[in-house]
Design an enzyme around this catalytic site. Structure first.
Site, mmCIF file in Angstrom:
data_model
loop_
_atom_site.group_PDB
_atom_site.id
_atom_site.type_symbol
_atom_site.label_atom_id
_atom_site.label_comp_id
_atom_site.label_asym_id
_atom_site.label_seq_id
_atom_site.Cartn_x
_atom_site.Cartn_y
_atom_site.Cartn_z
ATOM 1 N N GLU A 10 6.774 -13.598 -13.203
ATOM 2 C CA GLU A 10 6.184 -12.482 -12.447
ATOM 3 C C GLU A 10 5.652 -11.391 -13.362
ATOM 4 O O GLU A 10 4.800 -10.609 -12.927
ATOM 5 C CB GLU A 10 7.166 -11.903 -11.434
ATOM 6 C CG GLU A 10 8.315 -11.116 -11.992
ATOM 7 C CD GLU A 10 9.135 -10.456 -10.880
ATOM 8 O OE1 GLU A 10 8.589 -10.106 -9.826
ATOM 9 O OE2 GLU A 10 10.350 -10.305 -11.074
ATOM 10 N N GLU B 263 16.450 -16.860 -11.258
ATOM 11 C CA GLU B 263 16.087 -15.469 -11.546
ATOM 12 C C GLU B 263 15.364 -15.376 -12.888
ATOM 13 O O GLU B 263 14.358 -14.664 -13.015
ATOM 14 C CB GLU B 263 17.348 -14.604 -11.523
ATOM 15 C CG GLU B 263 17.191 -13.201 -12.082
ATOM 16 C CD GLU B 263 16.199 -12.309 -11.328
ATOM 17 O OE1 GLU B 263 15.685 -12.738 -10.278
ATOM 18 O OE2 GLU B 263 15.930 -11.203 -11.799
ATOM 19 N N TRP C 217 -2.944 -2.442 -1.588
ATOM 20 C CA TRP C 217 -2.522 -3.779 -2.034
ATOM 21 C C TRP C 217 -3.146 -4.725 -1.030
ATOM 22 O O TRP C 217 -2.764 -4.746 0.144
ATOM 23 C CB TRP C 217 -0.993 -3.873 -2.018
ATOM 24 C CG TRP C 217 -0.446 -5.155 -2.540
ATOM 25 C CD1 TRP C 217 -0.424 -5.585 -3.837
ATOM 26 C CD2 TRP C 217 0.150 -6.212 -1.772
ATOM 27 N NE1 TRP C 217 0.176 -6.810 -3.929
ATOM 28 C CE2 TRP C 217 0.533 -7.230 -2.675
ATOM 29 C CE3 TRP C 217 0.429 -6.396 -0.430
ATOM 30 C CZ2 TRP C 217 1.153 -8.402 -2.276
ATOM 31 C CZ3 TRP C 217 1.058 -7.560 -0.024
ATOM 32 C CH2 TRP C 217 1.399 -8.559 -0.935
ATOM 33 N N LYS D 66 6.098 -3.728 -5.157
ATOM 34 C CA LYS D 66 7.536 -3.465 -5.312
ATOM 35 C C LYS D 66 8.283 -3.760 -4.015
ATOM 36 O O LYS D 66 9.394 -4.244 -4.038
ATOM 37 C CB LYS D 66 7.764 -2.003 -5.710
ATOM 38 C CG LYS D 66 9.224 -1.639 -5.910
ATOM 39 C CD LYS D 66 9.838 -2.397 -7.071
ATOM 40 C CE LYS D 66 11.297 -2.035 -7.285
ATOM 41 N NZ LYS D 66 11.957 -2.900 -8.287
ATOM 42 N N ASN E 111 -0.874 1.667 5.780
ATOM 43 C CA ASN E 111 -0.025 0.703 5.078
ATOM 44 C C ASN E 111 0.525 -0.240 6.132
ATOM 45 O O ASN E 111 1.151 0.198 7.091
ATOM 46 C CB ASN E 111 1.126 1.412 4.355
ATOM 47 C CG ASN E 111 2.086 0.380 3.738
ATOM 48 O OD1 ASN E 111 1.660 -0.716 3.381
ATOM 49 N ND2 ASN E 111 3.364 0.718 3.665
ATOM 50 N N GLY E 112 0.276 -1.536 5.959
ATOM 51 C CA GLY E 112 0.823 -2.520 6.914
ATOM 52 C C GLY E 112 -0.247 -3.526 7.287
ATOM 53 O O GLY E 112 -1.248 -3.685 6.601
ATOM 54 N N HIS F 287 16.765 -35.880 -12.289
ATOM 55 C CA HIS F 287 16.209 -36.450 -11.049
ATOM 56 C C HIS F 287 14.724 -36.178 -10.898
ATOM 57 O O HIS F 287 14.213 -36.124 -9.784
ATOM 58 C CB HIS F 287 16.992 -35.906 -9.841
ATOM 59 C CG HIS F 287 18.436 -36.305 -9.856
ATOM 60 N ND1 HIS F 287 18.860 -37.592 -9.638
ATOM 61 C CD2 HIS F 287 19.548 -35.584 -10.152
ATOM 62 C CE1 HIS F 287 20.159 -37.667 -9.749
ATOM 63 N NE2 HIS F 287 20.624 -36.451 -10.058
ATOM 64 N N LYS G 64 11.642 -13.832 -13.219
ATOM 65 C CA LYS G 64 11.375 -12.689 -14.119
ATOM 66 C C LYS G 64 10.233 -13.036 -15.076
ATOM 67 O O LYS G 64 9.293 -12.279 -15.237
ATOM 68 C CB LYS G 64 12.631 -12.343 -14.930
ATOM 69 C CG LYS G 64 13.669 -11.553 -14.190
ATOM 70 C CD LYS G 64 13.382 -10.083 -14.099
ATOM 71 C CE LYS G 64 13.022 -9.529 -12.760
ATOM 72 N NZ LYS G 64 13.457 -10.050 -11.529
ATOM 73 N N ARG H 54 4.409 0.547 -6.376
ATOM 74 C CA ARG H 54 4.364 -0.339 -5.206
ATOM 75 C C ARG H 54 3.375 -1.490 -5.403
ATOM 76 O O ARG H 54 3.388 -2.452 -4.648
ATOM 77 C CB ARG H 54 3.991 0.463 -3.957
ATOM 78 C CG ARG H 54 4.992 1.570 -3.624
ATOM 79 C CD ARG H 54 4.404 2.559 -2.623
ATOM 80 N NE ARG H 54 4.236 2.002 -1.315
ATOM 81 C CZ ARG H 54 5.203 1.982 -0.377
ATOM 82 N NH1 ARG H 54 6.387 2.465 -0.649
ATOM 83 N NH2 ARG H 54 4.993 1.467 0.823
ATOM 84 N N CYS I 95 0.843 -1.200 0.000
ATOM 85 C CA CYS I 95 0.000 0.000 0.000
ATOM 86 C C CYS I 95 0.877 1.248 0.000
ATOM 87 O O CYS I 95 2.028 1.224 0.414
ATOM 88 C CB CYS I 95 -0.871 0.033 1.252
ATOM 89 S SG CYS I 95 -1.932 -1.382 1.415
HETATM 90 C C1 AGP Z 1 11.970 -9.202 -8.097
HETATM 91 O O1 AGP Z 1 11.745 -9.054 -9.499
HETATM 92 C C2 AGP Z 1 10.731 -9.154 -7.302
HETATM 93 N N1 AGP Z 1 10.021 -7.958 -7.538
HETATM 94 C C3 AGP Z 1 10.904 -9.519 -5.849
HETATM 95 O O2 AGP Z 1 11.312 -10.866 -5.804
HETATM 96 C C4 AGP Z 1 11.927 -8.704 -5.027
HETATM 97 O O3 AGP Z 1 13.240 -8.990 -5.463
HETATM 98 C C5 AGP Z 1 11.803 -9.149 -3.550
HETATM 99 O O4 AGP Z 1 10.499 -8.845 -3.112
HETATM 100 C C6 AGP Z 1 12.823 -8.485 -2.619
HETATM 101 O O5 AGP Z 1 12.608 -7.090 -2.611
HETATM 102 P P1 AGP Z 1 13.762 -6.169 -1.946
HETATM 103 O O6 AGP Z 1 14.987 -6.339 -2.812
HETATM 104 O O7 AGP Z 1 13.207 -4.787 -1.960
HETATM 105 O O8 AGP Z 1 14.007 -6.687 -0.549
#
Ligand code: AGP
Length: 602
Positions: free
Chosen positions: A485, A478, A74, A597, A98-99, A501, A482, A27, A2
């Site tokens: 997501e 990674e 969010w 984010k 937010n939280g 395996h 990518k 965010r 949020c």
């Molecule tokens: C990465 O593409 C994602 N958006 C997510 O995995 C991100 O790396 C993770 O939430 C950690 O965020 P931070 O680096 O702000 O701690």
């Protein structure tokens, strides 16, 4: 996560609130709303979906007022519905949050016992109902807000707006960031100073436990003990350039393409006397510890995994890497000889923060590598190193990842030079290769057209495998993250050697397999894994500095690089493949569904 904004202005605040909320879109959110005070009366407009929905509503049904609060939600408690969206209002008080209020069920029961019923499923509604109750018990607005805040447990950044109080915002911070902005004769509050772009660059970060009464002319801040305190006034270079797309269609594209420039600037910074002085305490900590624990989430966790190989290969330090959310599930035998290294773009990720606090309580040293240097993690670490990635708006981490790896590589090289574990000629050759990385990443971007054409076909598949060995294994993870997501195609990363395996059962002519295989001492083994795929008619996408064997479905050619730094270079095609596939499929590249984010809840 949020995002909240609040303003005590000199002009109509609704359009300014909306613009500030736009800067918090990165965010991640699924509904938004604002509330203002007009002639002392609360007005509210909320909408589910993107900010354009709220903006259209405000055109159809505007609200006035020079004081207001705004929110991008969010969803944590309760789905993305209109009644669950913020600001929440209970007669004479409106709140944005937010939280997570961890004791909201307890509060709900207490209020219910007072015949005060909730209308929504949110934890935030308990805050407004409780505050309203205290107001009706005769408490003044600030006391009612304070008493409410004191009954909350969990993580929250809050802003309260009261009817009849046109020159007052009450704010509180516990676990979720909150920043005050000082205008000429306006006062602002927000989750992230980026929302103040164009409004003010004079800001004050509240600390955990702080409670503040804001007016246009005066700001009173109280710490958790109730004493009035002053927090530093800082200047932030919130320039608009860092928050526009620079001619790109998406922030993610801009952030992918600016990596060579950003990496070059970071290396230049690292090699200045200031940069070396900044690094020295970290080198001391790493050189004198017996063991390293590297901790992060998502992409940051994969950066930790890559660095784990580097610390072992070049500095001979035993390393353990743990994904932060699993950290509390382990009973690790930490002692003060174990150093915790925490990697985070935002510096606010709750899981990583919790792991940091756990290690700190165990007496371990804490070193963080962060992009947001004013974050909570920066304040709570013994030492914090900046990664100099600049503002990263796209939810998918791109330049932050390569800058995390660059900062970690810079640290490992310095420690290797200090501990003299590896052959020093090799280390000095690596230092030269380190300086070539911006040019190499620029050359890797040249594969963009070929990757775009592969991406055009990738969208037809329902699942994609990414495989890699050694330090390419975290890159496989990674690449899978990518892709899934932002394109919403299922993807799985795994160690090449693991394919046989079990996962090999998935491979047929409908399964693309991205093989990350730089020409290093593992290359032959990587090729044998790709032979296993080929024998099952899997569609191999070979990412390598070689052309590979026959029968490869597609190749992504990369320049040669010392295998130690291949992870930094191979991140580029992983980002481009995900980006172009998502664009081809028309998903929301910068704000993919369900994601935020910075995940400031555990
Ligand atoms: C990465 O593409 C994602 N958006 C997510 O995995 C991100 O790396 C993770 O939430 C950690 O965020 P931070 O680096 O702000 O701690």
């Amino acid at each position: 996560m949020c995002g909240i904004v609040g303003m005590l202005g000199q002009n109509e605040v609704a359009p300014i609130l909306l613009e500030s909320l736009r800067r918090l879109e990165y965010r991640g959110y699924d509904s938004a709303g604002i509330a203002t005070l007009r002639d002392g009366k609360l007005q509210r407009r909320r909408a589910v979906g993107k900010l354009s929905e709220l903006s259209d509503l405000l055109v159809r049904n505007p609200i006035q007022g020079l004081s207001g609060i705004g929110h991008t939600r969010w969803a944590t408690h309760g789905p993305a519905t209109l009644e669950n969206s913020h600001p929440h209002q209970s007669r004479s008080v409106a709140v944005v949050h937010n939280g997570i209020v961890e004791n909201h069920l307890e509060l709900r029961a207490q209020l219910s016992a007072l015949q005060i019923e909730h209308k929504t499923e949110t934890d935030t509604e308990s805050i407004t109902l409780l505050c309203q109750y205290h107001l009706e018990q005769g408490l003044a607005h600030a006391e009612a807000a304070l008493k409410t805040v004191r009954s909350l447990r969990g993580a929250f950044a809050l802003a309260f707006l009261f009817e009849g109080e046109e020159d007052c915002l009450i704010v509180a911070r516990q676990g979720s960031p909150l920043v005050i902005g000082h205008g000429q004769s306006e006062t602002y509050v927000t989750s992230d100073s980026i929302a103040l772009t164009g409004l003010t660059d004079r800001i004050t970060y509240l600390q955990d436990g702080d409670f503040a009464c804001l007016s246009r002319r005066k700001i009173s801040i109280f710490n958790c003990g109730g004493e009035e305190v002053s927090r530093p006034l800082e200047r932030r270079n919130i320039d608009s350039a860092s928050t526009d797309k620079g001619g790109h269609k998406h922030f993610m594209s801009k952030e992918i393409y600016e990596q060579p420039k950003i990496l070059a600037a970071a290396i230049e910074r690292y090699e200045t006397s200031g940069g070396m002085a900044e690094l020295r305490p970290a080198v001391e900590m790493v050189s004198s510890c017996r063991r390293l624990e590297l901790v992060g989430c998502g992409t940051a966790h994969f950066a930790c995994q890559v660095a784990g190989y580097w610390f072992e290969w070049l500095a001979g330090i035993p390393v353990s890497t743990t994904v932060a959310s699993e950290f509390s599930c382990r009973k690790q035998a930490f002692d003060e000889q174990t150093l915790g290294i925490f990697v985070s773009q935002s510096g606010e990720t709750a899981d990583t923060l919790s792991a940091l606090r756990h290690m700190k309580n165990a007496g371990c040293g804490t070193l963080s590598l962060l992009n947001v240097t004013s974050s909570t993690m920066a304040r709570e670490s013994d030492v914090s190193l900046p990664i100099h990635a600049g503002v990263e708006i796209g939810v998918a981490s791109t330049k932050a990842f390569t800058c995390q790896l660059l900062a970690l590589a810079n640290l490992v090289l310095a420690v290797a030079e200090r501990r003299r574990y590896a052959d020093q000629d090799r280390i000095s050759r690596l230092r030269k290769e380190f300086r070539r990385l911006p040019a190499l990443t620029s050359a890797a971007l040249a594969a963009d057209d070929g990757i775009k054409s592969i991406a055009g076909e990738l969208g037809k598949f329902v699942s994609v495998l990414f495989i890699g060995r050694g330090a390419m294994y975290p890159l496989a993870l990674e690449g899978a993250l990518k892709l899934k997501e932002i394109s919403y195609i299922h993807a799985e990363g795994l160690a090449s050697g693991e394919l046989k395996h079990g996962t090999l059962a998935l491979v047929d002519d409908k399964m693309p397999v991205v093989v990350l295989a730089p020409q290093d001492q593992l290359y032959a083994k990587s090729l044998s894994s790709s032979e296993e795929v080929k024998a099952r008619r899997g569609k191999i996408i070979l990412v390598s500095d070689t052309t590979g064997p026959t029968g490869i479905w597609r190749t992504v050619p990369l320049p040669s690089v010392d295998p130690v730094f291949a992870p930094i270079l191979y991140a580029i095609p992983m980002q481009l493949l995900a980006y172009h596939t998502a664009v081809h499929l028309g998903t929301d590249v910068d704000q993919p569904r369900n994601l935020a984010k910075s995940v400031t809840v555990e």
